[in-house]
Design an enzyme around this catalytic site. Structure first.
Site, PDB file in Angstrom:
ATOM      1  N   SER A 143       0.847  -1.187   0.000  1.00  0.00           N
ATOM      2  CA  SER A 143       0.000   0.000   0.000  1.00  0.00           C
ATOM      3  C   SER A 143       0.891   1.249   0.000  1.00  0.00           C
ATOM      4  O   SER A 143       2.028   1.206  -0.487  1.00  0.00           O
ATOM      5  CB  SER A 143      -0.947  -0.037   1.206  1.00  0.00           C
ATOM      6  OG  SER A 143      -1.879   1.019   1.158  1.00  0.00           O
ATOM      7  N   TYR A 147      -6.306   6.755  -7.579  1.00  0.00           N
ATOM      8  CA  TYR A 147      -5.254   5.976  -6.928  1.00  0.00           C
ATOM      9  C   TYR A 147      -5.537   5.852  -5.434  1.00  0.00           C
ATOM     10  O   TYR A 147      -5.455   4.753  -4.864  1.00  0.00           O
ATOM     11  CB  TYR A 147      -3.901   6.639  -7.176  1.00  0.00           C
ATOM     12  CG  TYR A 147      -2.745   5.975  -6.474  1.00  0.00           C
ATOM     13  CD1 TYR A 147      -2.273   4.737  -6.894  1.00  0.00           C
ATOM     14  CD2 TYR A 147      -2.118   6.585  -5.388  1.00  0.00           C
ATOM     15  CE1 TYR A 147      -1.206   4.116  -6.248  1.00  0.00           C
ATOM     16  CE2 TYR A 147      -1.047   5.979  -4.748  1.00  0.00           C
ATOM     17  CZ  TYR A 147      -0.597   4.750  -5.175  1.00  0.00           C
ATOM     18  OH  TYR A 147       0.454   4.140  -4.534  1.00  0.00           O
ATOM     19  N   LYS A 154      -6.315   2.291  -3.136  1.00  0.00           N
ATOM     20  CA  LYS A 154      -5.501   1.890  -1.981  1.00  0.00           C
ATOM     21  C   LYS A 154      -6.313   1.918  -0.689  1.00  0.00           C
ATOM     22  O   LYS A 154      -6.113   1.070   0.196  1.00  0.00           O
ATOM     23  CB  LYS A 154      -4.267   2.795  -1.869  1.00  0.00           C
ATOM     24  CG  LYS A 154      -3.257   2.593  -2.985  1.00  0.00           C
ATOM     25  CD  LYS A 154      -2.702   1.167  -3.019  1.00  0.00           C
ATOM     26  CE  LYS A 154      -1.573   1.006  -4.021  1.00  0.00           C
ATOM     27  NZ  LYS A 154      -1.069  -0.384  -4.088  1.00  0.00           N
TER      28      LYS A 154
END
Length: 285
Positions: free
Chosen positions: A140, A154, A158
């Site tokens: 991560s 993005y 995550k």
């Protein structure tokens, strides 16, 4: 009295052909472990095969292909007789304001950064359970704690990765399977280089891009090859991950990289401030 050497582990690492994935693979092999790496093209692990003959295998896999993941994980488990550590490393960044992001680009990104890790984790659980336990590691970022304009897709992938992994940790602990969320800071990979995808820019966001990146132009100009990277060597991240996994009491989350704790502290402070001064929440001390 000499302590007995730790037993060799069998790793499955996605995206092992370059960058962080290759660094993780090299560190594990140098530690005496065996590695199966997934790559997007044949020959991407040729140097590791030469350096560590008999201890490494490469499997061509696009983790976005859910139907292909389970057979690939099965093949990885057969390569050396099981799996002990599974590292979901395959992924990419993405730059674009929400208004700029096309549907297919969003789906492709989440298929890689989120669903790819989900499919691999799901397929790996029976193999780890058969060994009496093991580790699932999600690579991560400190960007999973906070968010930044133009990186929303993005960040979303995550954040979701961490959400399902935290739930997963409670599901598989009964099988002796431990989970790790590795929140990385900046490392010298091609993450922000030629492999970075960009949404088609809209002029309305030129000023914001300029404020954040120093120019409105996307994709970014190629980096000067004579300029040394300011981010850390990926080998540092690999060493930190091995040290974390070597701790029998390792926590769910680990910050990796000198800059990671500072970024995390800023992100958590911003989260607290986002509730407002009179938000009714007593923040834990």
């Amino acid at each position: 009295m000499k302590s007995s050497p730790s037993p060799s582990r069998i790793w499955l690492i996605t995206g092992a052909g370059r960058g962080l994935g290759r660094a993780f693979a090299h560190a594990a092999l140098a530690h005496g472990d065996r590695v199966v790496g997934t790559v997007r093209r044949t020959g991407a692990m040729a140097d590791l095969l030469t350096e560590f003959p008999g201890s490494v295998r490469g499997i061509v896999l696009d983790v976005r292909d859910a139907a292909a993941v389970a057979p690939a994980v099965e093949a990885a488990a057969r390569a050396f007789g099981g799996l002990d550590v599974v590292v979901n490393n395959a992924g990419t960044g993405f730059v674009g304001a929400l208004e700029e992001i096309e549907e297919q680009a969003a789906r492709d990104h989440l298929d890689l950064n989120l669903f790819g890790a989900l499919w691999v984790s799901r397929a790996a659980i029976p193999h780890l359970r058969a060994r009496g336990g093991g580790d699932i590691v999600q690579i991560s970022t400190v960007g999973a704690i906070g968010a930044m304009p133009l990186f929303g897709l993005y960040n979303a992938g995550k954040w979701a990765l961490e959400g399902f992994t935290e739930a997963l940790s409670g599901e598989v602990a009964q099988f002796g399977i431990r989970t790790t969320i590795a929140q990385l800071g900046g490392f010298a990979t091609d993450w922000a280089g030629s492999s970075m995808p960009f949404a088609a820019p809209r002029a309305e966001y030129d000023d914001l891009r300029t404020a954040l990146f120093g120019a409105a132009e996307v994709p970014w100009p190629a980096a000067d090859p004579d300029t040394s990277p300011t981010d850390a060597d990926p080998a540092v991240a690999a060493d930190a991950l091995l040290a974390h996994l070597g701790d029998p009491d390792h926590p769910l989350r680990v910050l990796i990289g000198e800059d990671a704790p500072g970024h995390a502290a800023l992100a958590y402070a911003a989260r607290k401030e986002s509730y407002g001064a009179d938000g009714g929440l007593v923040w834990p001390t």
